[in-house]
Motif scaffolding. Structure first.
Motif, PDB file in Angstrom:
ATOM      1  N   PRO A  85       0.794  -1.232   0.000  1.00 22.95           N
ATOM      2  CA  PRO A  85       0.000   0.000   0.000  1.00 22.95           C
ATOM      3  C   PRO A  85       0.833   1.292   0.000  1.00 22.95           C
ATOM      4  N   ASP A  86       1.918   1.313   0.756  1.00 21.24           N
ATOM      5  CA  ASP A  86       2.705   2.552   0.873  1.00 21.24           C
ATOM      6  C   ASP A  86       4.166   2.201   0.628  1.00 21.24           C
ATOM      7  N   LEU A  87       4.699   2.640  -0.497  1.00 20.52           N
ATOM      8  CA  LEU A  87       6.061   2.239  -0.850  1.00 20.52           C
ATOM      9  C   LEU A  87       7.144   3.016  -0.098  1.00 20.52           C
ATOM     10  N   THR A  88       6.739   3.771   0.931  1.00 16.53           N
ATOM     11  CA  THR A  88       7.771   4.295   1.836  1.00 16.53           C
ATOM     12  C   THR A  88       7.891   3.387   3.060  1.00 16.53           C
ATOM     13  N   THR A  89       7.161   2.285   3.045  1.00 16.13           N
ATOM     14  CA  THR A  89       7.303   1.253   4.080  1.00 16.13           C
ATOM     15  C   THR A  89       7.490  -0.087   3.374  1.00 16.13           C
ATOM     16  N   MET A  90       7.880  -1.088   4.133  1.00 19.34           N
ATOM     17  CA  MET A  90       8.077  -2.435   3.587  1.00 19.34           C
ATOM     18  C   MET A  90       7.559  -3.449   4.607  1.00 19.34           C
ATOM     19  N   ALA A  91       7.707  -4.729   4.271  1.00 21.98           N
ATOM     20  CA  ALA A  91       7.380  -5.792   5.227  1.00 21.98           C
ATOM     21  C   ALA A  91       8.247  -5.679   6.484  1.00 21.98           C
ATOM     22  N   THR A  92       9.351  -4.961   6.375  1.00 20.41           N
ATOM     23  CA  THR A  92      10.182  -4.630   7.540  1.00 20.41           C
ATOM     24  C   THR A  92       9.325  -4.093   8.686  1.00 20.41           C
ATOM     25  N   HIS A  93       8.328  -3.279   8.342  1.00 19.96           N
ATOM     26  CA  HIS A  93       7.492  -2.632   9.353  1.00 19.96           C
ATOM     27  C   HIS A  93       6.608  -3.640  10.087  1.00 19.96           C
ATOM     28  N   ASP A  94       6.089  -4.615   9.350  1.00 20.37           N
ATOM     29  CA  ASP A  94       5.261  -5.656   9.975  1.00 20.37           C
ATOM     30  C   ASP A  94       6.112  -6.535  10.893  1.00 20.37           C
ATOM     31  N   ALA A  95       7.291  -6.912  10.400  1.00 22.90           N
ATOM     32  CA  ALA A  95       8.182  -7.771  11.189  1.00 22.90           C
ATOM     33  C   ALA A  95       8.603  -7.055  12.474  1.00 22.90           C
ATOM     34  N   ALA A  96       9.007  -5.798  12.344  1.00 25.70           N
ATOM     35  CA  ALA A  96       9.480  -5.048  13.511  1.00 25.70           C
ATOM     36  C   ALA A  96       8.350  -4.835  14.518  1.00 25.70           C
ATOM     37  N   ALA A  97       7.150  -4.545  14.019  1.00 28.19           N
ATOM     38  CA  ALA A  97       6.016  -4.306  14.926  1.00 28.19           C
ATOM     39  C   ALA A  97       5.719  -5.565  15.734  1.00 28.19           C
ATOM     40  N   GLN A  98       5.733  -6.705  15.070  1.00 26.75           N
ATOM     41  CA  GLN A  98       5.480  -7.953  15.791  1.00 26.75           C
ATOM     42  C   GLN A  98       6.578  -8.207  16.824  1.00 26.75           C
ATOM     43  N   MET A  99       7.825  -7.982  16.414  1.00 28.04           N
ATOM     44  CA  MET A  99       8.947  -8.223  17.329  1.00 28.04           C
ATOM     45  C   MET A  99       8.826  -7.368  18.593  1.00 28.04           C
ATOM     46  N   TRP A 100       8.564  -6.087  18.425  1.00 27.69           N
ATOM     47  CA  TRP A 100       8.479  -5.209  19.606  1.00 27.69           C
ATOM     48  C   TRP A 100       7.274  -5.567  20.483  1.00 27.69           C
ATOM     49  N   SER A 101       6.217  -6.142  19.867  1.00 31.19           N
ATOM     50  CA  SER A 101       5.030  -6.500  20.651  1.00 31.19           C
ATOM     51  C   SER A 101       5.308  -7.662  21.603  1.00 31.19           C
ATOM     52  N   MET A 102       6.431  -8.362  21.399  1.00 31.08           N
ATOM     53  CA  MET A 102       6.750  -9.534  22.219  1.00 31.08           C
ATOM     54  C   MET A 102       7.648  -9.210  23.401  1.00 31.08           C
ATOM     55  N   THR A 103       8.081  -7.974  23.540  1.00 30.71           N
ATOM     56  CA  THR A 103       9.123  -7.691  24.527  1.00 30.71           C
ATOM     57  C   THR A 103       8.874  -6.356  25.212  1.00 30.71           C
ATOM     58  N   SER A 104       9.411  -6.223  26.401  1.00 32.91           N
ATOM     59  CA  SER A 104       9.337  -4.914  27.065  1.00 32.91           C
ATOM     60  C   SER A 104      10.528  -4.042  26.690  1.00 32.91           C
ATOM     61  N   LEU A 105      11.515  -4.596  26.000  1.00 36.16           N
ATOM     62  CA  LEU A 105      12.639  -3.778  25.534  1.00 36.16           C
ATOM     63  C   LEU A 105      12.163  -2.790  24.478  1.00 36.16           C
TER      64      LEU A 105
END
Lengths: 149, 397
Positions: free
Chosen positions: B268-288
């Motif tokens: 949808p937005d070519l200023t973002t990538m699947a990187t954004h989905d991966a990172a969002a999921q990763m941060w949702s798993m940790t308090s870091l």
């Protein structure tokens, strides 16, 4: 929209670039349409979402009934690149590729060569298209600056 | 569907216990199979284990249609047989969360008790197999199918073309400049000079960068990674084996979410990538939080991918990655966020994501030699780009 013979000759260089698509039960009609000079996409009869690539199912409402809609220009140039590298021996190096969006068709996008640009294409500008042969005979859109006339 | 962290999760029931790497170079004389054996035996030894302890084996992408000559590495079962492994769990496949599909699967398998110690390897001999300039995918693939088919059919036969669509859009929306992008290649080259395994080590100037030939605008020669021959392997062990291990690093969180359409050109937005989905999921798993990260190793098959990762991981806001890397100070050794400290794939060589993992492990274990960052407790790794990405957060044991 059919190109003139003269255009065909000057753009024949593009014919060698690209990979022929594997035709599936879902994509056959799309490629048959491009071969006969029209760009056609599916539209969900239930929720009106345009579905591309063709899947025979609507990813929004999961409706299975689609109708074929002809895509009319203009589209909008969403992004582009000027290719300057030859990707194999005896291959052309200099050509423009565009990513073109059709907001009136649920925002679907197509990738294709840009032709008829003298300077750098402008993101957001309107584009028309013609359908031209790619390698091994399938047809695909080439995009060009849009003129109202 | 968002996954919420729970305390009784089996998520952190596996660790990365060993790291091994073969020689990495341009056109090595050793076969990819022998390079793989070098990496695997080194990884097993590094964990303090013996080959007979290994009961899991995985690789990505496994055999099948090669995207590029030399891309895929040796067959999983040829590797099993060479080492005489008695396997409880085994996997070689390509569809999943990018280059770490195999690693995430091994972590899950070890956590769930399907194996105790799994070797995961990634081998490429793209440099010798290609033997010259990079070619288009149309030289390898005769019929286009799957998520890249519409790009290939349209005439975009190199990922340089579709990576350029993304960065062109980033420049258009945020005013990101070619000079800003150049600081990635320049900084990574400086880091590579401190890495004895790196491929390109001569300092790169902004003038050289800007005057290098265009491959597919706005990307030019030094924005593209450099193919190599080499193999990297890690050992993943179940937590209840740690008393047998010489050392290990902890896997705090992983991300491989795919919340958008799996097509580069329909993203949808070519200023973002699947990187954004991966990172969002990763941060949702940790308090870091991003501020806790001491060193970042992120994918740069094409330099803009690293900018997208910086934004996706939250080190800067959307559209701010250009100013963030400008001047190179912040991302250099000694800066706020030392980035790609081994030289990245641009100068360290294209181990297809696995060089980033290897460097993160080395930094956490204080084994990075002249390029060691002080007091590394948390390292982030992100690999992939476009419509396929995965990330992980590692901590010191």
């Amino acid at each position: 929209v059919r190109p003139t013979d003269e255009d065909d000759a000057s753009y024949a260089i593009y014919e060698s670039i690209g990979i022929p698509p594997r035709i599936t039960a879902e994509t056959r009609e799309f490629w048959q349409a491009t071969a006969s000079g029209t760009l056609r996409v599916d539209q969900c009869e239930s929720c009106r979402l345009h579905v591309f690539p063709p899947r025979g199912i609507c990813r929004r409402c999961h409706g299975r009934r689609m109708r074929a809609v002809t895509v009319d220009p203009p589209g909008i140039l969403y992004s582009f690149t000027e290719n300057r590298n030859a990707w194999g021996p005896d291959r052309p190096a200099d050509y423009l590729l565009g990513l073109v969006e059709f907001p009136q068709y649920s925002g679907i996008r197509f990738v294709g060569f840009l032709e008829g640009y003298s300077g750098e294409p402008e993101i957001g500008s309107l584009v028309g298209f013609v359908l031209r042969p790619g390698p091994v005979g399938f047809h695909r859109p080439h995009f060009r600056p849009w003129c109202e006339s | 569907v968002r996954i919420v962290s729970t305390s009784r999760s089996i998520r952190r029931s596996a660790v990365i216990s060993g790291l091994g790497q073969s020689k990495i170079g341009r056109r090595l004389t050793e076969s990819p199979y022998q390079l793989t054996m070098d990496a695997i035996l080194a990884a097993i030894d590094d964990a303090g284990l013996n080959p007979s302890d290994i009961d899991g084996l995985a690789t990505f992408p496994g055999p099948g249609e090669e995207l590029n000559p030399g891309f895929s590495g040796p067959d999983l079962y040829d590797v099993q047989d060479g080492l005489g492994l008695e396997l409880n769990w085994h996997l070689a496949t390509s569809q999943g969360p990018a280059q770490f599909l195999s690693l995430f699967s091994a972590l899950a398998a070890a956590s769930f008790g399907m194996c105790r110690h799994a070797v995961v390897y990634r081998t490429t001999n793209e440099a010798s197999a290609q033997g010259g300039p990079r070619r288009g995918h149309d030289e390898m693939i005769k019929q286009a199918a799957g998520p890249l088919a519409w790009l290939f059919a349209g005439g975009a036969v190199s990922p340089t073309n579709f990576a350029s669509f993304y960065f062109q859009r980033h420049m258009h929306e945020f005013g990101t400049s070619k000079e800003q992008l150049g600081w990635l290649a320049i900084t990574e080259r400086a880091h590579a000079a401190r890495n004895p395994d790196a491929i390109l080590t001569k300092p790169l100037s902004m003038d050289e960068y800007l005057s290098s030939r265009t491959i597919s605008s706005p990307l030019s020669l030094y924005d593209c990674d450099i193919t190599v021959d080499g193999s990297c392997a890690v050992v993943v062990s179940a937590r209840d084996t740690v008393s047998d291990l010489k050392q290990w690093v902890e896997v705090e969180a992983v991300g491989g979410a795919m919340r958008h359409r799996p097509l580069w050109e329909q993203w949808p937005d070519l200023t973002t990538m699947a990187t954004h989905d991966a990172a969002a999921q990763m941060w949702s798993m940790t308090s870091l939080k991003p501020a806790d990260v001491d060193v970042a190793q992120v994918y740069d098959a094409f330099s803009p991918f690293a900018l997208f990762w910086l934004e996706a991981l939250g080190f800067c806001g959307p559209g701010e990655s250009g100013p963030y890397v400008e001047g190179g100070g912040r991302i250099s050794l000694g800066g706020d966020l030392p980035l790609n400290t081994f030289g990245g794939q641009l100068s360290g060589g294209r181990m297809h994501g696995w060089g980033f993992l290897a460097e993160a492990i080395r930094q956490l274990r204080s084994e990075a030699g002249d390029r060691q960052v002080k007091n590394v407790d948390v390292a982030v790794v992100g690999v992939g780009g476009g419509a396929s990405a995965s990330s992980l957060l590692l901590t010191r044991s």
